[in-house]
Design a protein around this motif. Structure first.
Motif, PDB file in Angstrom:
ATOM      1  N   MET A  13       1.128  -7.380  17.628  1.00 24.70           N
ATOM      2  CA  MET A  13       2.127  -8.448  17.545  1.00 24.70           C
ATOM      3  C   MET A  13       1.442  -9.734  17.087  1.00 24.70           C
ATOM      4  N   THR A  14       2.263 -10.723  16.740  1.00 20.03           N
ATOM      5  CA  THR A  14       1.717 -12.036  16.434  1.00 20.03           C
ATOM      6  C   THR A  14       1.310 -12.717  17.737  1.00 20.03           C
ATOM      7  N   LYS A  15       0.476 -13.723  17.619  1.00 19.99           N
ATOM      8  CA  LYS A  15       0.056 -14.488  18.787  1.00 19.99           C
ATOM      9  C   LYS A  15       1.272 -15.166  19.437  1.00 19.99           C
ATOM     10  N   GLN A  16       2.191 -15.667  18.620  1.00 21.46           N
ATOM     11  CA  GLN A  16       3.382 -16.319  19.147  1.00 21.46           C
ATOM     12  C   GLN A  16       4.286 -15.313  19.867  1.00 21.46           C
ATOM     13  N   GLY A  17       4.438 -14.133  19.286  1.00 21.24           N
ATOM     14  CA  GLY A  17       5.275 -13.095  19.896  1.00 21.24           C
ATOM     15  C   GLY A  17       4.726 -12.629  21.226  1.00 21.24           C
ATOM     16  N   ILE A  18       3.423 -12.381  21.263  1.00 25.19           N
ATOM     17  CA  ILE A  18       2.827 -11.928  22.528  1.00 25.19           C
ATOM     18  C   ILE A  18       2.875 -13.049  23.551  1.00 25.19           C
ATOM     19  N   GLY A  19       2.783 -14.291  23.084  1.00 24.00           N
ATOM     20  CA  GLY A  19       2.877 -15.423  23.991  1.00 24.00           C
ATOM     21  C   GLY A  19       4.199 -15.451  24.738  1.00 24.00           C
ATOM     22  N   GLN A  20       5.281 -15.085  24.047  1.00 18.74           N
ATOM     23  CA  GLN A  20       6.596 -15.019  24.700  1.00 18.74           C
ATOM     24  C   GLN A  20       6.614 -13.940  25.775  1.00 18.74           C
ATOM     25  N   PHE A  21       6.050 -12.787  25.463  1.00 19.24           N
ATOM     26  CA  PHE A  21       5.990 -11.705  26.449  1.00 19.24           C
ATOM     27  C   PHE A  21       5.133 -12.114  27.646  1.00 19.24           C
ATOM     28  N   VAL A  22       4.001 -12.732  27.375  1.00 18.80           N
ATOM     29  CA  VAL A  22       3.111 -13.152  28.457  1.00 18.80           C
ATOM     30  C   VAL A  22       3.832 -14.156  29.360  1.00 18.80           C
TER      31      VAL A  22
END
Length: 137
Positions: free
Chosen positions: A58-67
Motif C-alpha cells: 500500500m501507499t504510506k498514506q493508505g497504510i497510515g489510515q489503517f494504522v
C-alpha cells in the motif's frame, strides 16, 4: 485455453471469497479482512510505517489510515523511534496479538477443511505450489 475453461483467477477468487466470508462471519468484530491483513504484517518487534506500507503493498498514506483506525480500536500502538523522532514504529497490542492468533486459528481450520475435501497429500502439494509461485512474485 478455450472460452469455456475457467481462468485461473476464478477458482482462486472463489477460495478468497470463502476465506473472506469466514473472516467476516467469525473473525474479530468490527475488523474487515483488510484490517486483519495489516495486523498480520506487523512483526513482534514492530515496524516502521514506511516498511509496513511496503510489506502490505500500500501507499504510506493508505497504510497510515489503517494504522490510525487500528490504533483507535486498540489493536495497534504507535511510538516514536527514540533515535529518530520523525520515525513512527507500529507494534501490535495484546488485543492485536489475540486478533492475529484468532485469525490464524480460523484460517488453519479452513485449510484443514480444504485438505479433508481433496485429501491431505493433494492439498499439501497444492499449497506448496502456491507458496512457490508466490515466492517467484
Amino acid at each position: 485455453m478455450t472460452s469455456d475453461e475457467l481462468h485461473v483467477l476464478i477458482p482462486l477468487g472463489n477460495l478468497m471469497s470463502q476465506s473472506r466470508s469466514l473472516v467476516l462471519a467469525e473473525g474479530e468484530p468490527g475488523l474487515r479482512p483488510s484490517h486483519h491483513r495489516v495486523i498480520g504484517h506487523v512483526p513482534p518487534e514492530g515496524i516502521t510505517v514506511t516498511d509496513l506500507a511496503e510489506r502490505v503493498g500500500m501507499t504510506k498514506q493508505g497504510i497510515g489510515q489503517f494504522v490510525t483506525q487500528l490504533t483507535e480500536s486498540g489493536h495497534l500502538a504507535v511510538d516514536r523511534d527514540p533515535d529518530d523522532l520523525r520515525i513512527r514504529i507500529v507494534r501490535r497490542t495484546a488485543e492485536g496479538d489475540a486478533a492475529a492468533h484468532r485469525l490464524a486459528d480460523l484460517l488453519e481450520g479452513l485449510e484443514a477443511d480444504w485438505a479433508n475435501r481433496v485429501g491431505t497429500h493433494r492439498y499439501n502439494e497444492f499449497r506448496a505450489i502456491l507458496d512457490e509461485l508466490a515466492e517467484l512474485g
